[in-house]
Design an enzyme around this catalytic site. Structure first.
Site, PDB file in Angstrom:
ATOM      1  N   SER B  34       0.621  -1.111  -0.070  1.00 52.96           N
ATOM      2  CA  SER B  34      -0.016  -0.052   0.146  1.00 52.96           C
ATOM      3  C   SER B  34       0.710   0.953  -0.110  1.00 52.96           C
ATOM      4  CB  SER B  34      -0.896   0.136   1.075  1.00 52.96           C
ATOM      5  OG  SER B  34      -0.418   0.300   2.378  1.00 52.96           O
ATOM      6  N   VAL B  35       0.354   2.640  -0.409  1.00 50.83           N
ATOM      7  CA  VAL B  35       1.088   3.610  -0.262  1.00 50.83           C
ATOM      8  C   VAL B  35       1.840   3.425   0.802  1.00 50.83           C
ATOM      9  CG1 VAL B  35       0.830   5.994  -0.288  1.00 50.83           C
ATOM     10  CG2 VAL B  35      -0.913   4.676  -1.484  1.00 50.83           C
ATOM     11  N   ASP B  36       1.078   3.182   2.011  1.00 52.36           N
ATOM     12  CA  ASP B  36       1.874   3.531   3.582  1.00 52.36           C
ATOM     13  C   ASP B  36       3.775   2.040   3.311  1.00 52.36           C
ATOM     14  OD1 ASP B  36       0.362   5.093   4.149  1.00 52.36           O
ATOM     15  OD2 ASP B  36      -1.211   2.996   5.138  1.00 52.36           O
ATOM     16  N   THR B 113      -1.162  -1.302  -8.522  1.00 52.66           N
ATOM     17  CA  THR B 113      -2.570  -1.620  -8.722  1.00 52.66           C
ATOM     18  C   THR B 113      -3.033  -0.876  -7.201  1.00 52.66           C
ATOM     19  OG1 THR B 113      -2.278  -3.395  -7.583  1.00 52.66           O
ATOM     20  CG2 THR B 113      -3.084  -3.711  -9.485  1.00 52.66           C
ATOM     21  N   GLY B 115      -4.213   0.106  -4.187  1.00 53.82           N
ATOM     22  CA  GLY B 115      -5.112  -1.009  -2.799  1.00 53.82           C
ATOM     23  C   GLY B 115      -6.507  -0.634  -2.598  1.00 53.82           C
ATOM     24  N   HIS B 116      -7.212  -0.364  -2.692  1.00 54.30           N
ATOM     25  CA  HIS B 116      -8.309  -0.075  -1.839  1.00 54.30           C
ATOM     26  C   HIS B 116      -9.019  -1.790  -1.952  1.00 54.30           C
ATOM     27  CE1 HIS B 116      -7.295   3.626  -2.795  1.00 54.30           C
ATOM     28  NE2 HIS B 116      -6.829   4.004  -4.120  1.00 54.30           N
ATOM     29  N   ASN B 167      11.670  -1.971   2.742  1.00 58.26           N
ATOM     30  CA  ASN B 167      11.441  -0.405   1.887  1.00 58.26           C
ATOM     31  C   ASN B 167      11.764   0.137   3.626  1.00 58.26           C
ATOM     32  OD1 ASN B 167      11.868   1.444   0.959  1.00 58.26           O
ATOM     33  ND2 ASN B 167       9.923   1.580   0.656  1.00 58.26           N
ATOM     34  N   SER B 544     -39.968 -18.953 -11.756  1.00 57.73           N
ATOM     35  CA  SER B 544     -38.623 -19.017 -12.548  1.00 57.73           C
ATOM     36  C   SER B 544     -37.980 -17.581 -12.771  1.00 57.73           C
ATOM     37  CB  SER B 544     -38.446 -19.144 -13.809  1.00 57.73           C
ATOM     38  OG  SER B 544     -39.155 -19.395 -14.562  1.00 57.73           O
TER      39      SER B 544
END
Lengths: 302, 637
Positions: B34-36, B113, B115-116, B167, B544
């Site tokens: 994530s961005v974090d 991607t 992520g949320h 990181n 149906s």
């Protein structure tokens, strides 16, 4: 070809061909948008490869704003004369009658009426259900998130929040009547890939990409070529001959030239490697409003 | 465009540069985190270090860094990735975006991607085309639940190579111990899920340590920088060339009577002119005569190439078939164990038919059994009767036609599939085939001497299925009852399957949830089919409510045998009648999932017969149906 290894251009070529064949196999009436630029030239070249030895199983469509460079029309007519090519030229006649042009109406109105509306008219008139476009994801941020098979609701609207997931090389081309799909076989190519491929495959392109002395005027920091007598000059404005070339081609009054000495593809690439401005900066239409491409795309622009 | 390219390049340098470019390979990878975790900063740094940031973009970055940056006016690389399209201001969610950069040795495509809430769907989409995954960990936090989730998805999608990017090493004093501890924790977990090839690199995206160049801050680390590793890791296609030859046929190229070529992209292995091949599922064999390309015939083609093959013999082969090495062909089956990732707001319902596309073949498929759902945070196995958006489950599926396949882990292009909603045409799921539950060529239909034709003939009639659909209280059973009486009076052999009656017996174990309604209709469809096989004219009177199941019933019957009869009584009229008092109960909330009230009714799009009960009395409706059957030629033997 070296055994068991494909280069990045090999992989890109194979992917583009696969995409085009999927469309032809699954869709009723595809058409290829042909805008005469280098990306269109590459796309057309790949299409010939995809269906060889058969002729192209779809026509080309040029949505003509009537404001392209003369050299582009020459190139287009040359392509149209080639064997196995069926080219449809569409002009928005209503726009033409209303006298819409980039000078008195501004680039936004001109582009919307002559290009976006013209494109929708042409697709509707001929009943095309799929249109190939030469856009690349590296060109602009809203392209970066667009699918290769980009689904359009009836009325040609793109809904970026509601795109179909696209996994592996499995493309979902199913749609209801009235819905259409825009397909971008060059999605994963970069500008450098395009030039390298043109060089490797010896693909003919419009000479405007190469530097030559051309009459230009400077407007809002952009070098605009005076390509024909329709260009109104401001009082005191005189065209000067400068050695320039174009990184992208569109309507001549809306396309900025760059000063350059590059007269071969190799030199263009060399120049690109030193270049420090992005490709679309030469396009006046993108600067009209921020995030303008995304907005135009939602309205049906390619 | 690498740092090595100087500004003073002459033509000879360019030629040499282009020559090197020609031999570049392509690596596609995905970044998970994530961005974090500093993911955007890391991608921004990769773009910046590979000189892909142009002056106009850099100017925008400097401006934005001062305005909204988080680095005290220093360049905020995250903005390059997050801010390029001013997406945040517009509030537009990017699901999967692709970024491009290149070094001297390779071109890279990064699937990003952000992520949320849709993270699973987006990550799976991005991972499907990736050769490698970079899994980010914040060195301060270590292995977290989300690390485990990302790693599980990487393993699920069969990505062979993973980089554990530890990181923010600058924030833990570039500590070797901290790095070793995180890597140790992670490896134990990675081994437990079978993620083998993991390469760990300590780095700082913000400071650039070990991103493109080896950092002086961490002399204890003797491995390559992230870029150096990405430039040298082997690419999957090389591995795929070692597998048996497979080519899913995309398109048959027939420009004239003398040429018949089979166009497609080689999914695995290699093929040479003269090789013996087998066309699947038919099993017919031939040899490859030519490998045709626009650049002339090739002597061989390898995995990844798009080519056109011609055969030495005229054998049947069309789109959806797989051309395989004759000596090691793919298996053919119609029932499989799979893992499915569900990607739509509408639930996956077992028994409901979907289109399944694998390679170039599209068939009808149903999930026959959800064996278990996987909690992607805890990896626990849970029971499930249906699947929601972003849920993952191991499921058995059944197809309506046999299909050639390889296990996804062996040859992804022959084992990965998407599921498509049959009504809306949207892509609703993705799956990976593990193995066949039984081989199609081992199940034989018991061939019976008395055929359905002879049974019908003995009764002097043509079988038909009259499928009455409409809201509760629309008048379906009343009209069906009248039609059956007329047919009987005419000497026809009939049976009426009534929704309420069947729910007392055959379907008494089913309730009224969407999943149970689907199963209810599936069973009735199968019973109607058996009765039609017996030569009967079957009348089915069921609400149906879903198109997909009515279409499934239609697909079971022979051509021209199925009549969908929409008893089109408006809801207000049916509710006003309320013969059984059910609408009143539903409105009072005593009856859940009642069609028309809190459960949808999907009207038929192209029914054979529409009955408007506001205009026709039941007797007139019955007359009209009998007349329609006569017109269709179903009532004369």
């Amino acid at each position: 070809m070296p055994h068991s290894s494909l280069t990045h251009l090999d992989r890109l070529e194979a992917e583009s061909i696969h995409i085009m064949r999927e469309v032809v196999a699954e869709c009723d009436r595809p058409v290829m948008l042909y805008s005469i630029g280098k990306d269109s030239a590459v796309m057309l070249h790949l299409a010939r490869k995809a269906f060889h030895p058969a002729a192209l199983p779809f026509p080309l469509l040029h949505v003509d704003t009537t404001w392209k460079f003369r050299a582009m029309y020459e190139m287009r007519d040359q392509v149209a004369r080639q064997a196995g090519i069926k080219l449809i030229v569409h002009v928005n006649e209503e726009g033409l009658k209303a006298g819409v042009n980039p000078f008195s109406h501004g680039s936004a109105v001109h582009t919307d009426v002559m290009k976006t509306q013209g494109l929708k008219q042409a697709l509707d008139r001929h009943g095309f259900d799929v249109a190939f476009g030469g856009a690349r994801r590296d060109e602009e941020a809203s392209r970066a998130k667009e699918r290769i098979f980009s689904f359009r609701a009836a009325g040609h609207r793109w809904d970026p929040k509601n795109q179909r997931p696209e996994l592996w090389n499995l493309y979902n081309a199913r749609k209801a009547k009235g819905e259409t799909i825009r397909v971008f076989p060059l999605s994963n190519w970069t500008e450098l890939d395009i030039w390298q491929y043109i060089l490797t495959e010896n693909i003919p392109i419009v000479p405007l990409y190469f530097a030559a002395p051309r009459p230009v005027v400077e407007r809002d920091g952009a070098l605009i070529m005076v390509d024909d007598g329709r260009m109104p000059l401001a009082p005191g404005e005189t065209p000067t001959l400068r050695t320039v070339r174009f990184r992208t081609l569109g309507c001549y009054p809306l396309t900025g030239a760059v000063e350059s000495e590059a007269t071969s593809v190799a030199q263009i690439v060399g120049e690109m490697l030193r270049t420090t401005t992005s490709e679309r900066q030469g396009r006046v239409i993108d600067r009209d409003q921020s995030a303008s491409m995304e907005k135009k795309k939602q309205e049906g622009y390619f | 465009m690498s740092a090595a390219v100087s500004t003073a390049m002459n033509d000879a340098d360019i030629e040499a540069y282009l020559e090197r470019q020609r031999h570049k390979s392509l690596l596609r990878f995905i970044t998970c985190g994530s961005v974090d975790d500093g993911k955007s900063t890391l991608i921004g740094r990769l773009l910046y270090d590979s000189k892909l940031i142009f002056d106009d973009q850099l100017a925008a970055l400097e401006r934005d860094s001062k305005k909204v940056g988080t680095q005290g006016g220093e360049l905020d690389f995250a903005l390059l990735v997050d801010g390029l399209a001013a997406e945040r201001e517009q509030g537009i969610t990017i699901d999967v975006a692709y970024r491009f950069f290149a070094t001297e040795r390779r071109k890279f495509i990064v699937a990003d991607t952000p992520g949320h809430e849709q993270y699973t769907r987006n990550m799976v989409t991005g991972a499907s085309t990736a050769d490698l995954a970079v899994i980010l960990i914040d060195a301060r936090k270590g292995v977290l639940t989300q690390t485990r989730r990302h790693s599980f998805l990487v393993r699920l999608m069969g990505i062979r190579h993973a980089v554990l990017a530890v990181n923010k090493m600058d924030l833990v004093g570039y500590s070797e111990d901290r790095f070793a501890q995180i890597v140790g924790d992670y490896r134990a977990f990675a081994d437990s899920i079978g993620l083998g090839d993991v390469f760990a690199i300590p780095l700082s995206g913000l400071k650039g340590d070990n991103v493109s160049a080896v950092s002086a801050q961490m002399p204890w680390y003797r491995g390559p920088s992230l870029i150096e590793h990405l430039e040298t890791v082997p690419i999957d296609e090389t591995r795929l060339v070692q597998k048996p030859f497979r080519l899913p046929v995309q398109w048959v190229n027939r420009p004239n009577l003398d040429f018949r070529g089979f166009a497609g992209q080689v999914a695995s292995g290699m093929v040479r002119a003269g090789d013996a091949v087998r066309v699947l599922p038919s099993g017919k064999t031939s040899t490859v005569a030519r490998i045709v390309t626009a650049d002339g015939d090739q002597t061989e083609a390898i995995a990844g190439q798009s080519v056109t093959l011609t055969f030495a013999d005229e054998i049947d082969c069309s789109r959806g078939d797989v051309i395989a090495a004759a000596a090691s062909p793919a298996e053919v089956a119609d029932q499989f164990e799979t893992t499915i990732v569900w990607m739509a707001e509408d639930k996956l319902i077992p028994g409901r038919p979907y289109w399944l596309k694998l390679g170039t073949r599209t068939v009808s498929a149903t999930v026959t059994d959800i064996k278990y759902r996987i909690n992607i945070n805890s990896l626990e196995h849970l029971a499930a009767r249906e699947l929601d958006l972003n849920e993952i489950a191991v499921c058995n599926i059944a197809l309506d036609a046999p299909m050639a396949f390889d296990p996804y882990d062996e040859i992804p292009a022959l084992g990965g599939f998407i599921l498509i909603d049959r009504i809306r045409n949207t892509t609703v799921g993705a799956g990976m085939l593990h193995f066949a539950l039984r081989r199609a060529h081992n199940i034989h239909w018991q061939s019976l001497d008395v055929t359905r034709e002879s049974r019908a003939q003995a009764k002097g009639q043509k079988p038909a299925v009259l499928w009455f659909t409409g809201l509760s209280g629309a008048g379906k059973s009343t009209i069906a009852n009248l039609v059956e009486k007329r047919l009987l009076a005419d000497g026809k052999h009939t049976y009426l399957l009534d929704g309420d009656n069947v729910r007392h017996g055959l379907n008494r174990d089913l309730g009224f949830t969407e999943a149970d309604r689907v199963e209810n209709i599936r069973r009735v469809g199968e019973v109607a089919k058996l009765m039609a096989d017996a030569g009967l004219i079957v009348l089915v009177s069921f609400i149906s409510p879903f198109r997909a199941e009515r279409d499934m019933a239609r697909a079971l019957m022979a051509e021209g045998e199925f009549f969908e009869i929409h008893v089109a009584t408006p809801l207000a009229v049916a509710e006003a009648r309320d013969v059984k008092g059910l609408y009143a109960k539903a409105r009072a909330g005593q009856l859940k999932n009642f069609t028309g009230i809190d459960s949808p009714y999907e009207a038929p799009l192209a029914p054979e017969i529409v009955i408007d009960t506001a205009l026709l009395r039941p007797e007139e409706a019955a007359d009209r149906i009998v007349a329609a059957l006569k017109t269709a030629g179903r009532l004369n033997a």
